[in-house]
Design a protein around this motif. Sequence first.
Motif, PDB file in Angstrom:
ATOM      1  N   PHE A  46      31.214  46.788  40.143  1.00 13.68           N
ATOM      2  CA  PHE A  46      32.411  45.970  40.355  1.00 13.68           C
ATOM      3  C   PHE A  46      33.033  46.394  41.673  1.00 13.68           C
ATOM      4  N   GLU A  47      33.250  45.458  42.585  1.00 13.19           N
ATOM      5  CA  GLU A  47      33.841  45.739  43.885  1.00 13.19           C
ATOM      6  C   GLU A  47      35.350  45.877  43.701  1.00 13.19           C
ATOM      7  N   SER A  48      35.813  47.119  43.678  1.00 13.93           N
ATOM      8  CA  SER A  48      37.194  47.368  43.253  1.00 13.93           C
ATOM      9  C   SER A  48      38.234  47.051  44.316  1.00 13.93           C
ATOM     10  N   LEU A  57      37.026  39.993  34.675  1.00 13.85           N
ATOM     11  CA  LEU A  57      35.659  39.628  35.033  1.00 13.85           C
ATOM     12  C   LEU A  57      34.659  40.090  33.987  1.00 13.85           C
ATOM     13  N   ALA A  58      34.912  41.275  33.381  1.00 12.30           N
ATOM     14  CA  ALA A  58      34.027  41.741  32.319  1.00 12.30           C
ATOM     15  C   ALA A  58      34.034  40.765  31.150  1.00 12.30           C
ATOM     16  N   GLY A  62      30.684  38.673  30.339  1.00 15.90           N
ATOM     17  CA  GLY A  62      29.947  39.261  29.221  1.00 15.90           C
ATOM     18  C   GLY A  62      29.386  40.630  29.541  1.00 15.90           C
ATOM     19  N   ALA A  63      29.726  41.177  30.711  1.00 19.95           N
ATOM     20  CA  ALA A  63      29.295  42.535  31.072  1.00 19.95           C
ATOM     21  C   ALA A  63      30.314  43.522  30.519  1.00 19.95           C
ATOM     22  N   LYS A  64      29.985  44.129  29.387  1.00 20.70           N
ATOM     23  CA  LYS A  64      30.957  45.014  28.736  1.00 20.70           C
ATOM     24  C   LYS A  64      31.164  46.317  29.500  1.00 20.70           C
ATOM     25  N   TYR A  65      30.125  46.776  30.185  1.00 21.06           N
ATOM     26  CA  TYR A  65      30.210  48.033  30.924  1.00 21.06           C
ATOM     27  C   TYR A  65      30.158  47.737  32.416  1.00 21.06           C
ATOM     28  N   LEU A  66      30.977  48.434  33.196  1.00 20.22           N
ATOM     29  CA  LEU A  66      31.029  48.235  34.636  1.00 20.22           C
ATOM     30  C   LEU A  66      30.888  49.568  35.363  1.00 20.22           C
ATOM     31  N   THR A  67      30.206  49.538  36.504  1.00 20.23           N
ATOM     32  CA  THR A  67      30.208  50.667  37.427  1.00 20.23           C
ATOM     33  C   THR A  67      31.238  50.364  38.505  1.00 20.23           C
ATOM     34  N   MET A  68      32.286  51.168  38.573  1.00 23.93           N
ATOM     35  CA  MET A  68      33.430  50.886  39.443  1.00 23.93           C
ATOM     36  C   MET A  68      33.211  51.513  40.813  1.00 23.93           C
ATOM     37  N   ALA A  69      33.124  50.682  41.852  1.00 25.83           N
ATOM     38  CA  ALA A  69      32.837  51.151  43.206  1.00 25.83           C
ATOM     39  C   ALA A  69      34.060  50.937  44.111  1.00 25.83           C
ATOM     40  N   ALA A 309      26.485  42.731  43.069  1.00 28.79           N
ATOM     41  CA  ALA A 309      27.625  43.268  42.352  1.00 28.79           C
ATOM     42  C   ALA A 309      28.108  42.125  41.472  1.00 28.79           C
ATOM     43  N   LEU A 310      29.002  42.431  40.529  1.00 27.95           N
ATOM     44  CA  LEU A 310      29.438  41.418  39.574  1.00 27.95           C
ATOM     45  C   LEU A 310      30.038  40.198  40.285  1.00 27.95           C
ATOM     46  N   GLN A 311      30.776  40.434  41.353  1.00 23.70           N
ATOM     47  CA  GLN A 311      31.422  39.330  42.060  1.00 23.70           C
ATOM     48  C   GLN A 311      30.420  38.438  42.803  1.00 23.70           C
ATOM     49  N   ARG A 312      29.184  38.885  42.936  1.00 23.48           N
ATOM     50  CA  ARG A 312      28.147  38.079  43.605  1.00 23.48           C
ATOM     51  C   ARG A 312      27.385  37.175  42.634  1.00 23.48           C
TER      52      ARG A 312
END
Length: 582
Positions: A46-48, A57-58, A62-69, A309-312
Amino acid sequence: MRLRRTIQAALTACATLAASAGLVAAGTGSAQAATPLPSRVFAPYFESWTGQSPATLAAQSGAKYLTMAFLQASAKGSCTPYWNGDTTKPVSSSTFGADIATIRANGGDVIPSFGGYTADHNGTEIADSCTDVNQIAAAYESLVTTYDISRIDLDIEDNSLTNAAGIDRRNKAIKLVQDWAAANGRSVQFSYTLPTTTSGLADNGLAVLRNAIGNNARVDVVNMMTFDYYDGATHDMAADTQTSAQSLYNQLASLYPGKSPAQLWGSVGITEMVGVDDYGAAETFTVANAATVYNWAVSKGINTLSFWALQRDNGGCPGTAGNDSCSGIAQNTWDFTHVFAPFTGGTPATNDFSVAVNPNSGTVAAGSSASASIATAVTSGSAQSVSLSVSGAPAGVTATVTPGSVTAGNSATLNVTTTAAAAAGTYPLTVKASAPSGTHTATYTLTVTGTTPPPPGGLANGGLETGSLAPWTCQSGGAVVTAPVHSGSYALQAAPTESQTGECTQTVTLKPNTSYTLSGWVQGNYAYLGVSGGANASTWTSSTGWTKLSVPFTTGANGTVTVYLHGWYGQGNVYGDDFAIG
């Protein structure tokens, strides 16, 4: 990851310079230990810095887990991490705290990530920026307690891969945090996100892992960035993912020969870049590629599946390479997420460990001593605090373990001493290792033989040339050493601490009522040489080089005396060699 370097650099440059609460205000220390992640987890980045809500966004994707960058220092030389290096976004509950709580309430979690291309390039990755290992560890620990997380990701690329000092500091800090976590009942994993070739990690990535092994720092997941190969070729991105990962598996098998195939695959992570990556159309990861990688990842049992990334994950800019907000291919919104989301599953790895004694047997003459190393290792989950004890010693035999508690992955020493009255025989000593996950045991087989007659002059192993202590016995830390020595190959080390003199002793039987002189060569501060028991005499010296000491004494009615070497409280090790009685 290179894609976001321009936007992130601009945000960092524009960050407010007024310091906010930072680490001091962030860590509460009162939060509950986090729930470990599932054994298989899909956690896209996730582009923080975009201002969007990760919880929103999660839920939408439907992405329950995120890697926060990403977390990084605001300026090179700083030891305080901020989100994107922006001093208005400290590690605190006011920054993303509510989002993380919502994500957890919806059955997910987050993995904060340090570094990234911009930080790694500019020297603001925390271990590159900060030269104090303890402060780096404190930053990691504050992150854990502030957000109650169970994994920290470390994205190491570009200049961070060649900063040897930063690599070493980072791994030393990881080890400190793992020991802290074990002592406080927490489960904290570390993942390394590293660039890759189609043939696995390059040597600079392997060097990061070798240094971690050298620092006894556990790396739970090695996460490969399976994109940006920069080789000028057109790639089948799904096929190259599998080839890269198989090569990584082979590399990990060489680095960690004690791990099973399932454990090796279970420490592999894969991060794709969805759509057209920033290298260009030759590296395009399609939705069909995602389905292939998903099925392969499930079959291998890898640990982590991710993408940048999720936003893409939308088709808003067909034909565009490396855009922060869209994939560059024609797709539906969340297509990639919907393919990868079912990957999350399994149960968190159960904490467990092993214990072994090496050597697992020893033979001593009554009145002599022996020692062995007790090794513990993490076999699954995270390191725990392990209590050690030993039982089964017969009359005339004393067995102890020093220290009595270690963090799994560390070692202790089994010390066995016998008296002349110890009966000859073979005795199994049981080393018991207990941790919150359970208890394991290991056996040391002790064989006691009859007493050995004293040599002429009564003193045995005076030059320590047997290479072992026997029949000397020492307080904790006493040992036979190969340097410094006065002559031959070995010498005796006594190890004073704040609470002990480090005394090493040997009891000898001489002629009653007879005059003798004990001699020996010593080195160190306040090195004492003497006899006690049937006679009492001593002398001492402080010297950085070898000095010969002589102690005249007269035996009593039974002729028995105890020869000793020791130092003084807190004054450092002392050494002795070539002891004799004449």
